[in-house]
Design an enzyme around this catalytic site. Structure first.
Site, PDB file in Angstrom:
ATOM      1  N   LYS A 199      39.714  47.912  67.460  1.00  0.00           N
ATOM      2  CA  LYS A 199      40.570  48.153  68.619  1.00  0.00           C
ATOM      3  C   LYS A 199      40.690  46.860  69.402  1.00  0.00           C
ATOM      4  O   LYS A 199      39.695  46.321  69.884  1.00  0.00           O
ATOM      5  CB  LYS A 199      39.971  49.251  69.491  1.00  0.00           C
ATOM      6  N   LYS A 252      44.086  49.695  65.856  1.00  0.00           N
ATOM      7  CA  LYS A 252      44.886  49.984  67.040  1.00  0.00           C
ATOM      8  C   LYS A 252      45.076  48.731  67.863  1.00  0.00           C
ATOM      9  O   LYS A 252      44.091  48.022  68.055  1.00  0.00           O
ATOM     10  CB  LYS A 252      44.116  51.039  67.832  1.00  0.00           C
TER      11      LYS A 252
HETATM   12  C1  PBG Z   1      40.674  54.950  75.871  1.00  0.00           C
HETATM   13  C2  PBG Z   1      41.878  54.753  75.050  1.00  0.00           C
HETATM   14  C3  PBG Z   1      42.979  53.900  75.277  1.00  0.00           C
HETATM   15  C4  PBG Z   1      43.948  54.265  74.336  1.00  0.00           C
HETATM   16  C5  PBG Z   1      43.403  55.258  73.535  1.00  0.00           C
HETATM   17  N1  PBG Z   1      42.117  55.532  73.975  1.00  0.00           N
HETATM   18  C6  PBG Z   1      43.266  52.929  76.333  1.00  0.00           C
HETATM   19  C7  PBG Z   1      42.459  51.738  76.585  1.00  0.00           C
HETATM   20  O1  PBG Z   1      41.569  51.369  75.810  1.00  0.00           O
HETATM   21  O2  PBG Z   1      42.717  51.141  77.617  1.00  0.00           O
HETATM   22  C8  PBG Z   1      45.327  53.696  74.241  1.00  0.00           C
HETATM   23  C9  PBG Z   1      46.353  54.577  73.607  1.00  0.00           C
HETATM   24  C10 PBG Z   1      47.755  54.190  73.890  1.00  0.00           C
HETATM   25  O3  PBG Z   1      48.044  53.152  74.510  1.00  0.00           O
HETATM   26  O4  PBG Z   1      48.639  54.957  73.466  1.00  0.00           O
HETATM   27  N2  PBG Z   1      39.635  54.153  75.713  1.00  0.00           N
END
Ligand code: PBG
Length: 328
Positions: A199, A252
């Site tokens: 991520k 992601k």
């Molecule tokens: C929470 C999380 C996030 C997303 C999914 N789980 C946001 C972040 O890390 O700030 C992002 C999903 C999206 O942007 O559609 N930790």
């Protein structure tokens, strides 16, 4: 001109021929629908930066889940927005927390649907970070091991409520192993883990933070989410999660990281997921609204690219539309 031996255009000359040789085909089974369930919403509340995406009450989430199943989708991914936050994220692992209640309600109403839960603390922390923080002067730290303990508790509470898969998105070190251990100890051997293994600290999460009401109140997430510049590190992160017991590896965001998707899929041979995130969604919506391209064609091209790059599963805010679009 010399007679040509190879004429690749032969196989492109009609729709039927193109259909016959197409390598990547999308079906409703490829997609996972994210749902935002809020303790503060009466029925539904439109998210300004994500046209067509809403925060839902539990009853509305159940309706969405049933509709998803009817459309041919098989899985939803739940995010929770609690009535109140604190600095220990207690609502994240409460037996009657918003996600725990939503899982039970959806499982009762649509037992055939795979229910996945996002496991993270940012929506439940008053400061909006994904873990327990300690401030010292100007600096703040997100404490790894203290956070992992709370994540494991949260994952177990989701599994107890009936979640089929838990999806930790926090990027703490060692959380997959800790969650696997905690699930097994609690007797949840069959609850799987979709790890947000890779991520990146991305600008494309902006609209989500409105949807989940989770923007960090100070600092940013770069001390735990990955540097977008790093590919070798992405493979190391994925390798750790495989070792620690992840069932599915997720990358992601999606479109800017197709090289990573490809390498993770090739290297580990595990079911591989991508999250086509809120900012990627908002970009395409904005482009379509401006008349730059047609929304449906753009979305189908992007989703095909994600699958071609190696994604077995795609989390997308277009999952319902895609179920209909890919039927014909
Ligand atoms: C929470 C999380 C996030 C997303 C999914 N789980 C946001 C972040 O890390 O700030 C992002 C999903 C999206 O942007 O559609 N930790």
């Amino acid at each position: 001109m010399k007679p040509l031996v190879h004429r690749p255009r032969r196989l492109r000359s009609s729709a039927a021929l193109r259909n016959l040789v197409r390598e990547t085909k999308l079906t409703a089974h490829d997609f996972i629908l994210p749902l935002f369930v809020s303790e503060k919403v009466e029925t539904r509340h439109q998210i300004a930066s994500m046209p067509g995406v809403e925060q839902l009450s539990i009853a509305a989430a159940v309706e969405e889940a049933k509709q998803a199943l009817q459309l041919g989708l098989q899985a939803v991914l739940l995010f929770g927005i609690p009535a109140s936050k604190d600095d220990a994220a207690t609502a994240a692992f409460a037996e009657n927390g918003i996600v725990q209640q939503a899982v039970r309600a959806i499982k009762a109403a649509a037992p055939g649907l795979v229910v996945i839960t996002d496991v993270c603390l940012c929506e439940y922390m008053s400061h909006g970070h994904c873990g327990v923080t300690r401030r010292d002067g100007e600096h703040f730290h997100v404490l790894n091991d203290e956070t992992v303990a709370l994540l494991a508790k949260t994952a177990v509470s989701h599994a107890t409520a009936g979640a089929d898969l838990v999806a930790p998105s926090d990027m703490m070190d060692g959380r997959i192993g800790a969650i696997r251990h905690a699930l097994d100890e609690a007797g949840h051997h069959d609850t799987g883990i979709i790890s947000y293994a890779v991520k990146f600290a991305s600008v494309f999460y902006g609209p989500f933070r409105e949807a989940a009401e989770s923007p960090p109140q100070f600092g940013d997430r770069r001390s735990y989410q990955m540097d977008p510049a790093n590919a070798a590190e992405a493979l190391r992160e994925a390798a750790l999660d495989v070792e620690e017991g992840a069932d599915v590896l997720m990358i992601k965001p999606a479109t800017p990281y197709l090289d990573i998707v490809w390498r993770v899929r090739e290297r580990f041979g595990k079911p591989t997921a991508v999250y086509h995130v809120s900012g990627e969604f908002a970009m395409v919506k904005a482009g379509a609204e401006k008349g730059c391209f047609e929304e449906r064609a753009a979305v189908l091209e992007i989703m095909t690219s994600l699958k071609r790059a190696g994604a077995d599963l795609i989390v997308t805010y277009w999952a319902k539309e895609l179920a209909a679009w890919t039927r014909s």
